[in-house]
Design a protein around this motif. Structure first.
Motif, PDB file in Angstrom:
ATOM      1  N   MET A 107     -81.634 107.988  34.710  1.00 61.36           N
ATOM      2  CA  MET A 107     -80.722 108.483  33.778  1.00 61.36           C
ATOM      3  C   MET A 107     -81.113 109.295  32.574  1.00 61.36           C
ATOM      4  O   MET A 107     -80.606 110.319  32.240  1.00 61.36           O
ATOM      5  N   PHE A 156     -80.564 101.416  22.509  1.00 63.04           N
ATOM      6  CA  PHE A 156     -82.058 101.887  22.343  1.00 63.04           C
ATOM      7  C   PHE A 156     -82.732 100.884  23.483  1.00 63.04           C
ATOM      8  O   PHE A 156     -83.696 100.350  23.166  1.00 63.04           O
ATOM      9  N   ALA A 213     -76.112 104.872  24.796  1.00 62.22           N
ATOM     10  CA  ALA A 213     -76.321 104.084  26.208  1.00 62.22           C
ATOM     11  C   ALA A 213     -76.006 103.049  25.898  1.00 62.22           C
ATOM     12  O   ALA A 213     -77.017 102.126  25.926  1.00 62.22           O
ATOM     13  N   ASP A 267     -70.443 111.081  30.823  1.00 59.64           N
ATOM     14  CA  ASP A 267     -70.342 110.488  32.359  1.00 59.64           C
ATOM     15  C   ASP A 267     -69.470 109.300  32.623  1.00 59.64           C
ATOM     16  O   ASP A 267     -69.301 109.025  33.868  1.00 59.64           O
TER      17      ASP A 267
HETATM   18  N1  LIG Z   1     -73.514 105.752  33.773  1.00 54.14           N
HETATM   19  C1  LIG Z   1     -74.216 104.935  34.586  1.00 54.14           C
HETATM   20  O1  LIG Z   1     -74.042 105.126  35.927  1.00 54.14           O
HETATM   21  C2  LIG Z   1     -74.869 103.994  34.062  1.00 54.14           C
HETATM   22  C3  LIG Z   1     -75.869 103.133  34.845  1.00 54.14           C
HETATM   23  C4  LIG Z   1     -76.380 101.980  34.224  1.00 54.14           C
HETATM   24  C5  LIG Z   1     -76.280 101.457  33.146  1.00 54.14           C
HETATM   25  N2  LIG Z   1     -75.206 101.993  32.501  1.00 54.14           N
HETATM   26  C6  LIG Z   1     -74.635 101.460  31.257  1.00 54.14           C
HETATM   27  O2  LIG Z   1     -75.760 101.380  30.206  1.00 54.14           O
HETATM   28  C7  LIG Z   1     -75.783 100.289  29.369  1.00 54.14           C
HETATM   29  C8  LIG Z   1     -77.163 100.272  28.956  1.00 54.14           C
HETATM   30  O3  LIG Z   1     -78.171  99.983  30.011  1.00 54.14           O
HETATM   31  P1  LIG Z   1     -79.692  99.711  29.598  1.00 54.14           P
HETATM   32  O4  LIG Z   1     -80.264  99.271  30.912  1.00 54.14           O
HETATM   33  O5  LIG Z   1     -80.146 100.620  28.828  1.00 54.14           O
HETATM   34  O6  LIG Z   1     -79.459  98.292  28.865  1.00 54.14           O
HETATM   35  P2  LIG Z   1     -80.278  97.595  27.792  1.00 54.14           P
HETATM   36  O7  LIG Z   1     -81.754  97.644  28.099  1.00 54.14           O
HETATM   37  O8  LIG Z   1     -79.777  96.059  27.906  1.00 54.14           O
HETATM   38  O9  LIG Z   1     -80.176  98.090  26.511  1.00 54.14           O
HETATM   39  C9  LIG Z   1     -78.752  98.019  25.719  1.00 54.14           C
HETATM   40  C10 LIG Z   1     -79.151  98.392  24.287  1.00 54.14           C
HETATM   41  O10 LIG Z   1     -77.788  98.589  23.605  1.00 54.14           O
HETATM   42  C11 LIG Z   1     -77.943  98.013  22.440  1.00 54.14           C
HETATM   43  N3  LIG Z   1     -76.929  97.433  21.946  1.00 54.14           N
HETATM   44  C12 LIG Z   1     -76.140  96.597  22.463  1.00 54.14           C
HETATM   45  N4  LIG Z   1     -74.954  96.376  21.757  1.00 54.14           N
HETATM   46  C13 LIG Z   1     -75.052  97.111  20.371  1.00 54.14           C
HETATM   47  C14 LIG Z   1     -74.337  97.294  19.439  1.00 54.14           C
HETATM   48  N5  LIG Z   1     -73.269  96.476  19.274  1.00 54.14           N
HETATM   49  N6  LIG Z   1     -74.743  98.071  18.730  1.00 54.14           N
HETATM   50  C15 LIG Z   1     -75.806  98.996  18.719  1.00 54.14           C
HETATM   51  N7  LIG Z   1     -76.636  98.754  19.708  1.00 54.14           N
HETATM   52  C16 LIG Z   1     -76.140  97.712  20.763  1.00 54.14           C
HETATM   53  C17 LIG Z   1     -79.112  96.985  22.565  1.00 54.14           C
HETATM   54  O11 LIG Z   1     -79.630  96.609  21.451  1.00 54.14           O
HETATM   55  P3  LIG Z   1     -80.709  95.402  21.188  1.00 54.14           P
HETATM   56  O12 LIG Z   1     -81.765  95.756  21.787  1.00 54.14           O
HETATM   57  O13 LIG Z   1     -81.033  95.260  19.602  1.00 54.14           O
HETATM   58  O14 LIG Z   1     -79.943  94.091  21.790  1.00 54.14           O
HETATM   59  C18 LIG Z   1     -80.164  97.890  23.595  1.00 54.14           C
HETATM   60  O15 LIG Z   1     -80.834  98.527  22.937  1.00 54.14           O
HETATM   61  C19 LIG Z   1     -75.589  99.320  30.545  1.00 54.14           C
HETATM   62  O16 LIG Z   1     -75.220  98.137  29.928  1.00 54.14           O
HETATM   63  C20 LIG Z   1     -74.321  99.757  31.399  1.00 54.14           C
HETATM   64  O17 LIG Z   1     -73.317  99.691  30.671  1.00 54.14           O
HETATM   65  C21 LIG Z   1     -74.426 103.139  33.087  1.00 54.14           C
END
Ligand SMILES: NC(=O)c1ccc[n+]([C@@H]2O[C@H](COP(=O)([O-])OP(=O)(O)OC[C@H]3O[C@@H](n4cnc5c(N)ncnc54)[C@H](OP(=O)(O)O)[C@@H]3O)[C@@H](O)[C@H]2O)c1
Length: 319
Positions: A107, A156, A213, A267
């Motif tokens: 991504m 992040f 993200a 997306d």
């Molecule tokens: N479009 C697609 O096809 C696709 C594919 C895969 C995933 N996704 C989506 O992308 C999301 C992120 O994936 P990832 O693998 O990067 O997850 P991740 O590693 O868990 O990262 C999520 C990030 O969001 C931050 N966060 C969570 N709640 C927040 C809030 N209220 N305010 C500010 N920051 C917040 C977290 O902060 P902290 O580190 O401080 O907790 C972390 O940095 C997934 O949950 C999924 O919904 C979409």
């Protein structure tokens, strides 16, 4: 004792996305990488439920509440999905749900492509195609430098950090926004920073590209709405690849129509598939993808690489 792993990875939704369905080569690879385990490749729900009788680990896109009764040994439910909202069931406390983080690599490329094509006017040029014969001066206001611009990455985590890693060599300044303050990754320089979410509004006025993200949670719903859009510079672009709940779509349409912001690349949407009558389809400077930013032929190869590393770690800790 041999660990049993029930693998049922057939993409469950329509349309079928073949790279999200495991193939024989990938099952063989898993067997080769984990020689001391019993990999049970299930091709139907019946086979999966039967395999759960002995499995300590299940790898699946689907897990229904009633499966737990059929799974006396089960310790972990593993899914390639990143979203914590992917399984709409409560997992019993003795079983761990394991999401994956490998999507970042794929991504990150999608978002980098969006940022570069936005800044260099590629999408705008395409939108003039067939309408204007030689739109050089029409394009000029949209042609920006990537070098020196500021990318704020809201969420992040795995994906957000990959976006930063891929964009940093273009000479950008990065701001990562998270809930918990942490030091930045190794590619950060002295101009880059991490801020916590309560400081989001303070960094929006210096943001040229706002990448989102985020997971779907109560706190992320409409985290970007009219107030935040108005804090962005009018040339700024918003990119959302996390979950559609994070942007107030009505406010976004208005911001695009009134040129409060420059563009949006989306997306993910509040409702998917995006309804045919959504104003986003015809909104100016709004570029849409059908929740496709993670599609890649090596999707499950990357998942297997991540799973095997995790498994070897669990094994050291006695699973
Ligand atoms: N479009 C697609 O096809 C696709 C594919 C895969 C995933 N996704 C989506 O992308 C999301 C992120 O994936 P990832 O693998 O990067 O997850 P991740 O590693 O868990 O990262 C999520 C990030 O969001 C931050 N966060 C969570 N709640 C927040 C809030 N209220 N305010 C500010 N920051 C917040 C977290 O902060 P902290 O580190 O401080 O907790 C972390 O940095 C997934 O949950 C999924 O919904 C979409």
């Amino acid at each position: 004792m041999t660990t049993s792993i029930a693998v049922w990875l057939i993409w469950p939704l329509k349309p079928v996305i073949s790279c999200w369905t495991i193939n024989e080569r990938q099952v063989d690879k898993l067997k080769q990488l984990l020689p001391g385990t019993r990999i049970i490749h299930c091709k139907s729900e019946e086979e999966f439920v039967s395999a759960l009788k002995t499995a300590e680990i299940s790898i699946t896109w689907i897990f229904k509440l009633e499966y737990f009764k059929a799974a006396p040994q089960l310790k972990k439910v593993v899914t390639p999905a990143a979203g914590i909202d992917f399984f709409p069931i409560e997992i019993p406390s003795h079983i761990k749900l394991v999401n994956s983080g490998f999507h970042g690599e794929i991504m990150g490329e999608t978002v980098a492509a969006m940022i570069l094509s936005h800044a260099r006017g590629i999408m705008k040029s395409y939108s003039f195609q067939g309408k204007l014969p030689w739109p050089r001066n029409e394009l000029e206001p949209y042609m920006k430098n990537v070098r020196g611009s500021c990318i704020t990455i809201l969420g992040f985590g795995h994906i957000g950090q990959w976006v930063g890693r891929l964009m940093k060599p273009f000479g950008v300044r990065l701001i990562g926004v998270k809930r918990k303050p942490e030091p930045g990754p190794d590619y950060f320089d002295s101009k880059d920073k991490i801020v916590i979410v309560k400081d989001l509004n303070n960094v929006l006025p210096e943001t040229d590209h706002l990448v989102m993200a985020l997971p779907r949670t109560e706190e992320t719903t409409h985290i970007i709405k009219k107030e935040q859009l108005e804090l962005l510079p009018s040339h700024a672009a918003v990119y959302n690849v996390g979950r559609g709940n994070a942007i107030d779509e009505e406010a976004l349409v208005e911001a695009l129509e009134t040129k409060v912001i420059g563009a949006a690349y989306l997306d993910v949407f509040q409702q998917e598939p995006l309804p045919a009558d959504s104003p986003l389809h015809i909104c100016p400077n709004c570029y849409l993808m059908p929740h496709a930013s993670a599609i890649a032929s090596n999707y499950l190869d990357l998942f297997i690489r991540e799973f095997v590393l995790k498994y070897l770690n669990w094994q050291k800790q006695g699973l």
